[in-house]
Design an enzyme around this catalytic site. Structure first.
Site, short mmCIF file in Angstrom:
data_model
loop_
_atom_site.label_atom_id
_atom_site.label_comp_id
_atom_site.label_asym_id
_atom_site.label_seq_id
_atom_site.Cartn_x
_atom_site.Cartn_y
_atom_site.Cartn_z
N LYS A 154 0.87 -1.18 0.00
CA LYS A 154 0.00 0.00 0.00
C LYS A 154 0.91 1.24 0.00
CE LYS A 154 -3.20 3.03 0.47
NZ LYS A 154 -2.23 4.15 0.33
N PRO A 155 1.13 1.84 -1.18
CA PRO A 155 1.97 3.03 -1.24
C PRO A 155 1.22 4.27 -0.78
CG PRO A 155 1.14 2.53 -3.41
CD PRO A 155 0.64 1.44 -2.50
N SER B 37 4.92 8.19 10.06
CA SER B 37 4.94 8.98 11.29
C SER B 37 4.68 8.12 12.52
CB SER B 37 3.91 10.10 11.21
OG SER B 37 2.59 9.57 11.32
N GLY C 289 1.96 5.09 13.19
CA GLY C 289 2.52 3.81 13.60
C GLY C 289 1.86 3.27 14.86
N GLU D 252 8.98 1.54 11.28
CA GLU D 252 10.10 2.47 11.10
C GLU D 252 9.47 3.85 11.10
OE1 GLU D 252 12.22 5.14 10.00
OE2 GLU D 252 12.04 4.39 7.95
N ARG E 217 19.13 16.48 2.10
CA ARG E 217 18.70 15.44 1.16
C ARG E 217 17.18 15.36 1.18
NH1 ARG E 217 18.78 9.35 1.74
NH2 ARG E 217 19.16 9.81 3.92
N CYS F 193 13.49 10.72 7.54
CA CYS F 193 13.38 10.42 8.97
C CYS F 193 14.72 10.46 9.68
CB CYS F 193 12.71 9.06 9.17
SG CYS F 193 13.52 7.73 8.29
N SER G 49 22.85 5.20 5.47
CA SER G 49 22.00 4.08 5.04
C SER G 49 22.64 3.28 3.93
CB SER G 49 20.64 4.62 4.56
OG SER G 49 19.99 5.34 5.58
#
Length: 493
Positions: A188-189, A245, A249, A266, A294, A300, A457
């Site tokens: 689910k984008p 967020s 979450g 996350e 960036r 996040c 990352s």
């Protein structure tokens, strides 16, 4: 549907338009409704995406159940790994096409979008290998003639709920790990950026992912809440993996409680960045630029609370302001000169203005920026200093291009300030004293630390936070933990 002719679809990534992808087929929603996907820089319609409902989500979960049975039990780990590696190769080959689509719907500069596609591809490359390294254990028995085995099995159908800031990478990071161990997925984008997810589905099909193993259901904001609630409460979904967020979450975690399903979160961060008086200022400024600006500050792990030792504060501010003026160019992401794209929506711009107004009203000093851009939801890269602890910006995840700087005097003071926060995703520290760097890195209450580095990352490393920044880890060898169950088998012979 006649409006579709104006979108000039020159890309083959959406061969049937922006329809949902369920059971290996492109399909409209049950209602036939769709919604506009807008370019945040110029507010032009990029495409119209299928507006799925809970009924469509149910079809996707049913399809994933069928796909799981085949993918987990008739494909070997080696075969799954080979298909994931093919997926990696396709992303590399189609980087320009994927990046261009990403920039159109998300707004980030094309160079950053290319980097995101490369980053996404790296996860398929990594987990193509990890598929063959999902090891179990042989446990010595306390008695003779007994064999104790620990095996790892795929958890089942997983729902992957992805954000708008990295619309390809956040899906890739989750899906690569889940599929490597034999799970199937319902994606689910975000309603702001559904096209990149659908393009990923097209590349999955090209790579040979079987029908039903990778499904994508798109929906606008009005339908998203009920779809997410269904996915959390469905007994056919074994795990939820969400990036977004902290408030959302928490809601998903509560909704998943009724089925006691695995939940990987996350969530938000409010990253501290500490510059000690012995730091190489060029390294510190470059690291700040990398982590703060960036994606126009909309990540996040962006540095939000920048703490600079009082002895080198003025030098740091001077160098950072110069770097911002030289390197940060606000504009259309498709323009090769642009290094800063727009914010995701008007709400994000309003938030930046409110935070800045509050800070300036309480004594902060504006060094540069501080205004809306000329187009769409653009906002100038902004630097403020003399930020006080009673300002909202000192305690808020900004999610925008505002560098907020505070002075500090000693190590204990700055550690207390950095850890005085209910979230703990990433942190950064710059200096030369190795003992102090290691001491601070260990004491920072975060899940990830960059030491003299602003970009941390990568596919090989575990990504995740502590406190209210989430549960579980993505990436690295740890990434498969969320999508597998341990089974103990005791055999007497």
């Amino acid at each position: 549907m006649n409006r579709l002719s104006q979108f000039k679809r020159s890309y083959s990534l959406l061969p049937q338009g922006a329809q949902a992808y369920i059971g290996g087929k492109w399909t409209a929603s049950e209602t036939g409704n769709s919604f506009d996907v807008l370019n945040p820089f110029n507010n032009e319609v990029v495409d119209r995406a299928t507006n799925c409902t809970v009924k469509d989500a149910e079809k996707a979960v049913h399809s994933a159940l069928e796909g799981f049975d085949k993918w987990a039990h008739t494909y070997s780990a080696k075969q799954r790994g080979a298909i994931l590696h093919k997926w990696f190769e396709i992303l590399v080959q189609r980087e320009t096409e994927l990046a261009t689509l990403l920039t159109k719907e998300q707004g980030k500069p094309l160079a950053e979008a290319r980097g995101e596609i490369q980053y996404s591809a790296a996860y398929f490359d990594w987990y193509a290998g990890e598929a063959r390294r999902v090891y179990g254990q042989v446990v010595p028995s306390a008695v003779v003639n007994r064999l104790h085995l620990h095996t790892r099995e795929p958890i089942g159908v997983v729902a992957l709920i992805a954000p708008w800031n990295f619309p390809t990478a956040m899906i890739a990071r989750k899906a690569a790990a889940a599929l490597s161990v034999g799970c199937s997925a319902v994606v689910k984008p975000s309603g702001d950026t559904p096209l990149s997810a659908l393009a990923l589905a097209q590349t999955a099909e090209e790579a040979g992912i079987p029908a039903g193993v990778f499904n994508v259901i798109t929906a606008d904001h009005s339908n998203t809440a009920e779809i997410s609630k269904y996915l959390c409460e469905s007994t056919d979904v074994s795990a939820i993996s969400f990036t977004g967020s902290t408030p959302v979450g928490k809601l998903l975690l509560a909704q998943s409680a009724s089925t006691v399903k695995r939940v990987c979160l996350e969530l938000g961060g409010n990253a501290p960045l500490i510059v000690f008086d012995d730091a190489d200022l060029d390294v510190a400024v470059n690291g700040t630029m990398a982590t703060k600006f960036r994606c126009s500050g909309q990540t996040c792990v962006s540095a939000n609370r920048i703490y600079v030792h009082e002895k080198i504060h003025d030098q740091y501010i001077s160098k950072l302001a110069a770097a911002m003026k030289e390197k940060l160019v606000l504009g259309d992401g498709l323009n090769p000169k642009t290094t800063q794209g727009p914010l995701v929506n008007q709400k994000a711009v309003d938030k930046c203005e409110l935070l800045l107004s509050d800070a300036l009203g309480k004594g902060s000093e504006l060094i540069c920026g501080g205004k809306r851009g000329e187009h769409g939801t653009s906002y100038e890269p902004t630097l403020i200093t003399n930020v006080q602890s009673n300002t909202n910006i000192a305690h808020t995840e900004i999610f925008g291009p505002i560098a907020s700087v505070q002075k500090f005097r000693d190590e204990q003071e700055v550690l207390e300030a950095a850890n005085n926060c209910r979230v703990g995703l990433a942190g950064y520290v710059f200096g030369r004293d190795q003992s102090r760097l290691q001491r601070v890195a260990r004491k920072l209450e975060v899940g990830m630390v960059g030491v003299n580095e602003g970009l941390i990352s990568c596919a090989e490393a575990a990504f995740g936070g502590v406190k209210e920044s989430g549960i579980g880890r993505e990436g690295g060898a740890q990434g498969i933990d969320e999508f597998t169950n341990w089974k103990y088998i005791c055999t007497q012979y």
